[in-house]
Enzyme design. Structure first.
Site, mmCIF file in Angstrom:
data_model
loop_
_atom_site.group_PDB
_atom_site.id
_atom_site.type_symbol
_atom_site.label_atom_id
_atom_site.label_comp_id
_atom_site.label_asym_id
_atom_site.label_seq_id
_atom_site.Cartn_x
_atom_site.Cartn_y
_atom_site.Cartn_z
ATOM 1 N N PHE A 102 5.403 8.174 10.154
ATOM 2 C CA PHE A 102 4.352 8.938 9.486
ATOM 3 C C PHE A 102 4.963 10.007 8.589
ATOM 4 O O PHE A 102 6.181 10.173 8.527
ATOM 5 C CB PHE A 102 3.417 9.554 10.527
ATOM 6 C CG PHE A 102 2.233 8.664 10.869
ATOM 7 C CD1 PHE A 102 2.276 7.301 10.661
ATOM 8 C CD2 PHE A 102 1.069 9.212 11.403
ATOM 9 C CE1 PHE A 102 1.183 6.488 10.968
ATOM 10 C CE2 PHE A 102 -0.031 8.413 11.716
ATOM 11 C CZ PHE A 102 0.025 7.060 11.502
ATOM 12 N N SER A 103 4.089 10.780 7.952
ATOM 13 C CA SER A 103 4.518 11.690 6.895
ATOM 14 C C SER A 103 5.469 12.785 7.359
ATOM 15 O O SER A 103 5.481 13.165 8.530
ATOM 16 C CB SER A 103 3.296 12.338 6.253
ATOM 17 O OG SER A 103 2.673 11.368 5.449
ATOM 18 N N TRP A 152 0.821 -1.211 0.000
ATOM 19 C CA TRP A 152 0.000 0.000 0.000
ATOM 20 C C TRP A 152 0.857 1.264 0.000
ATOM 21 O O TRP A 152 1.925 1.279 0.599
ATOM 22 C CB TRP A 152 -0.854 -0.032 1.271
ATOM 23 C CG TRP A 152 -1.361 1.275 1.753
ATOM 24 C CD1 TRP A 152 -0.682 2.198 2.504
ATOM 25 C CD2 TRP A 152 -2.667 1.819 1.532
ATOM 26 N NE1 TRP A 152 -1.505 3.280 2.764
ATOM 27 C CE2 TRP A 152 -2.722 3.072 2.181
ATOM 28 C CE3 TRP A 152 -3.799 1.357 0.850
ATOM 29 C CZ2 TRP A 152 -3.858 3.872 2.175
ATOM 30 C CZ3 TRP A 152 -4.927 2.153 0.847
ATOM 31 C CH2 TRP A 152 -4.959 3.394 1.497
ATOM 32 N N ASP A 155 3.365 15.397 10.639
ATOM 33 C CA ASP A 155 3.582 15.831 9.260
ATOM 34 C C ASP A 155 4.406 17.120 9.158
ATOM 35 O O ASP A 155 3.969 18.118 8.575
ATOM 36 C CB ASP A 155 2.233 16.025 8.532
ATOM 37 C CG ASP A 155 1.323 14.826 8.658
ATOM 38 O OD1 ASP A 155 1.838 13.720 8.890
ATOM 39 O OD2 ASP A 155 0.092 14.988 8.531
ATOM 40 N N ASN A 215 0.249 5.656 0.722
ATOM 41 C CA ASN A 215 -0.577 6.862 0.772
ATOM 42 C C ASN A 215 0.304 8.067 0.525
ATOM 43 O O ASN A 215 0.893 8.148 -0.576
ATOM 44 C CB ASN A 215 -1.495 6.942 2.005
ATOM 45 C CG ASN A 215 -0.881 6.748 3.355
ATOM 46 O OD1 ASN A 215 -0.405 5.674 3.666
ATOM 47 N ND2 ASN A 215 -0.891 7.746 4.198
ATOM 48 N N ASP A 216 0.435 8.988 1.443
ATOM 49 C CA ASP A 216 1.055 10.279 1.155
ATOM 50 C C ASP A 216 2.446 10.205 0.516
ATOM 51 O O ASP A 216 3.286 9.421 0.962
ATOM 52 C CB ASP A 216 1.260 11.062 2.447
ATOM 53 C CG ASP A 216 0.072 11.026 3.370
ATOM 54 O OD1 ASP A 216 -0.985 10.546 2.962
ATOM 55 O OD2 ASP A 216 0.213 11.500 4.521
HETATM 56 C C1 FRU Z 1 -2.543 11.724 5.737
HETATM 57 C C2 FRU Z 1 -2.001 11.021 6.965
HETATM 58 C C3 FRU Z 1 -0.958 11.851 7.655
HETATM 59 C C4 FRU Z 1 -0.144 10.826 8.372
HETATM 60 C C5 FRU Z 1 -0.152 9.702 7.397
HETATM 61 C C6 FRU Z 1 -0.123 8.347 7.992
HETATM 62 O O1 FRU Z 1 -3.008 10.850 4.782
HETATM 63 O O2 FRU Z 1 -3.057 10.719 7.838
HETATM 64 O O3 FRU Z 1 -1.475 12.849 8.479
HETATM 65 O O4 FRU Z 1 1.133 11.279 8.664
HETATM 66 O O5 FRU Z 1 -1.320 9.826 6.628
HETATM 67 O O6 FRU Z 1 0.003 7.366 7.022
#
Ligand code: FRU
Length: 712
Positions: free
Chosen positions: A346-347, A287, A419, A289-290
């Protein structure tokens, strides 16, 4: 006397070493459900002797009977509720199979009327298996309490049933821990995944040191494997490590299937899978995401990303890493930052530390720095740790990364603060960090070296993933403005003095699609290029693929003065042209007469560019390989699926660009005035494009349909 005491203590210890006997809650061997209460049709009148008509072979249950809610097929619904019982042992063990929805096809354990555990089967997709597997719930904290079990079948479509058998109270968990030594001789550890299996915790250790820690939906048998994932072993060559797992069903062979190899098992078709995006980045496996840590250094764009290397769903947040020389061809380098005792990764952002302010530089190259969040609550060994911030550096152009020993550099402030986005603020000659605090607030810091941060201000504004930069208005370097935005892309134009951001006016919408979130822009793009290039997380995927989600196509941002004020516009970067394949289909000055449809046979991957004079038409309808896009010339509204955007023609003309990939279509109107990235699963067999005008006539001033090559 003393002697007797010792004897007694010894006896007590010996006694307590014998676990109390198991208590069977139900074995479903009778002809009816006894004291259990049945509602609805799904559970029939009583336990079933195995498989029901129309069902794949059910096995793995104990004795002759089991609960099988396939009575009346998947369409039937119902509940089966146990009489109350007292929790008297540490675990409840049971066999379970069937549908994989914890709210629809599941067994729930209630204590004091509250659901404290839920378990569903392993299946969500067509195919799969009806085999029941052992599961365990830890109920030790509820000892002595009154409890009740409810088996639920509330799903009417595929895998709309649940199978349960042999529910037992026990002091022993029926799932187990396993460990074995591995002497590393190959590049990769290959692990078999089956979506929706109960999660197993795994560790790669060297003695007491935890090198990797993650959870995984481990396939239980070779025939069950959906896909294989890998763990990079290259840094451990020749060493003897321990592979440890917890929560493995006793009948599972998954742990034994984990094996070393130099290549990804099942990777023969890599990047050519039916639904692999061909003009967008997606991870080899697992997977994303960011986008994270986006920076440019010496001819390479670095793209890090929130990665679950070990599963199809979100989890195990790790920073994946890919590089590109041209923004369209990406090479995945392997994971850069792994979860540790402070939390999962995390991001965050990335910068080149040109002046070695951090002191991390060892050779001739400036260090590259990543600034990230430790998410404390997501890891087995960091369950109750608060969210903090850390940094890591590389002295070899991003090939290897070291976390700073003094981490975390910023302690916990509030909630799930996270973040951090870092920029170098030239006028004040220091780093500036903007970070999500909590409750839609952003917090700003300054720092001389990224190791000590000083809080400067707080702004009520956006949720998650802030980004901030300066851009010229209308290309005029004397008219610079700051842009600040949050995860959804909504932004402020304003002023920033290095400490406080002052917004001008209201929050402005940026993207109108359903496939954009948590975007970032590249740091350190040379001034000679001068572009501000953004990539968002493209929220799209396909359940049959061994990867999930993608990145949006990179866009160049600019600020323009419009009648409504200064606005941020986005257009795909010109590097898209590198993927143009052969000559485009070209149409010029062609009337779109009402009632006629212009039909073109195109191909799968496309860059469509059109300028249309709306004439007297009431609507313009485009059918792009089955995806409908409509423009209403009265309302000045563009629509695609559930999304819409207001945009007026310019001198009666509407300009469109659409990038079509396997799982998305990114729509740009009037040179980026509207940016609408859309998730859509295109049927590979449909390659037709249709255009028509209704309620009047229009004219195609120009239409270019470029076929695109795969970027892989
Ligand atoms: C945004 C988020 C960030 C976090 C990350 C975790 O999509 O929720 O705030 O750091 O994804 O995967």
């Amino acid at each position: 006397m003393r002697y007797i005491l010792i004897l007694l203590t010894g006896l007590l210890i010996t006694l307590s070493a014998f676990a109390a006997e198991d208590i069977i809650i139900a074995d479903f061997e009778g002809t009816d459900y006894g004291d259990w209460k049945v509602r609805g049709k799904a559970f029939g009148d009583g336990p079933v002797q195995g498989t029901l008509p129309g069902q794949m072979k059910v096995d793995g249950f104990e004795g002759k009977g089991l609960v099988n809610s396939f009575s009346g097929g998947d369409a039937s619904r119902g509940t089966l509720t146990s009489p109350n019982f007292i929790i008297e042992r540490k675990y409840i063990n049971f066999l379970m199979g069937g549908g994989g929805w914890e709210d629809k096809t599941a067994m729930q354990l209630r204590v004091d009327g509250k659901v404290i555990h839920k378990a569903a089967g392993p299946n969500k997709n067509p195919g799969g298996s009806e085999t029941l597997r052992w599961r365990s719930w830890d109920v030790s904290e509820f000892m002595g309490k009154d409890a009740q079990l409810r088996i639920v079948d509330d799903r009417t479509e595929g895998w709309g049933h649940i199978n349960v058998d042999h529910i037992v109270q026990s002091d022993e968990k029926v799932t187990s821990e396993k460990q074995r030594d591995i002497t590393v001789s190959k590049k990769l550890l290959n692990l078999p995944v089956r979506n929706n299996e109960p999660k197993t915790w795994m560790r790669l250790k060297q003695g007491d040191e935890i090198l990797r820690e993650f959870d995984i939906e481990l396939a239980q048998d070779i025939d069950d494997v959906d896909f294989w994932v890998t763990l990079d072993l290259s840094e451990f060559q020749g060493e003897t490590l321990q592979l440890w797992a917890d929560n493995i069903s006793k009948s599972s062979k998954g742990f034994e299937l984990i094996t070393q190899a130099d290549t990804l098992i099942g990777g023969e078709n890599l990047y050519a899978e039916t639904y692999r995006p061909q003009v967008h980045f997606s991870p080899m496996r697992g997977w994303n995401n960011d986008p994270n840590g986006m920076m440019y250094y010496k001819g390479e764009y670095h793209l890090f990303f929130q990665h679950n290397p070990y599963g199809w769903n979100w989890g195990n947040m790790t920073w994946g890493h890919a590089v590109s020389k041209d923004l369209v061809h990406w090479e995945e380098l392997g994971d850069a930052l792994h979860p540790d005792e402070h939390g999962t990764m995390f991001s965050g952002s990335g910068v080149v530390d040109w002046n070695n302010t951090t002191g991390f530089q060892t050779g001739d190259e400036p260090p590259l720095i990543c600034i990230f969040t430790y998410a404390g609550d997501n890891n087995l060994s960091s369950k109750d740790v608060e969210y903090t911030q850390g940094i890591a550096y590389s002295n070899d152009r991003g090939r290897t990364w070291t976390k700073y020993k003094g981490n975390p550099v910023q302690g916990h402030l509030a909630g799930r603060n996270r973040d951090p986005k870092v920029i170098w603020h030239t006028p004040t000659n220091q780093w500036v960090i903007v970070m999500y605090l909590d409750k839609k607030q952003l917090v700003f810091f300054t720092s001389p070296d990224l190791k000590t941060w000083t809080q400067t201000s707080i702004l009520d504004s956006f949720y998650e993933c802030p980004e901030m930069f300066e851009l010229p208005v209308d290309g005029d370097a004397d008219k610079m403005k700051w842009v600040l935005y949050g995860a959804s892309g909504e932004y402020h134009v304003g002023e920033f003095d290095g400490k406080t951001f002052v917004p001008h006016g209201d929050v402005l919408p940026f993207n109108y699609g359903n496939c954009f979130y948590a975007s970032q822009t590249f740091s350190d793009i040379p001034a000679a290029d001068g572009r501000r290039i953004q990539m968002g997380w493209g929220r799209t995927g396909h359940p049959d693929m061994p990867f999930n989600q993608q990145m949006d196509f990179p866009v160049a941002l600019r600020l323009e003065t419009t009648p409504d004020g200064i606005r941020m516009l986005a257009e795909p970067v010109n590097e898209l042209d590198l993927l143009h394949d052969g000559q485009p289909i070209v149409i010029e000055e062609e009337a779109l007469i009402e009632g006629n449809t212009l039909t073109l046979e195109a191909s799968e991957l496309l860059d469509i560019r059109a300028t249309i004079d709306i004439g007297t038409a009431r609507t313009l309808d485009f059918n792009i390989r089955g995806l409908n896009i409509t423009y209403d010339t009265d309302k000045h509204e563009l629509k695609c699926k559930d999304n819409s955007a207001k945009v007026s023609p310019v001198d009666d003309e509407l300009t469109l660009q659409i990038i079509v990939d396997r799982l998305s279509a990114e729509i740009f109107v009037n040179q980026g005035a509207i940016y609408m990235p859309m998730a859509h699963v295109f049927d590979p067999a449909k390659i037709t494009l249709e255009t028509k005008a209704t309620g009047g006539d229009a004219t195609i001033k120009s239409l270019f349909v470029h076929a695109l090559k795969s970027a892989w």
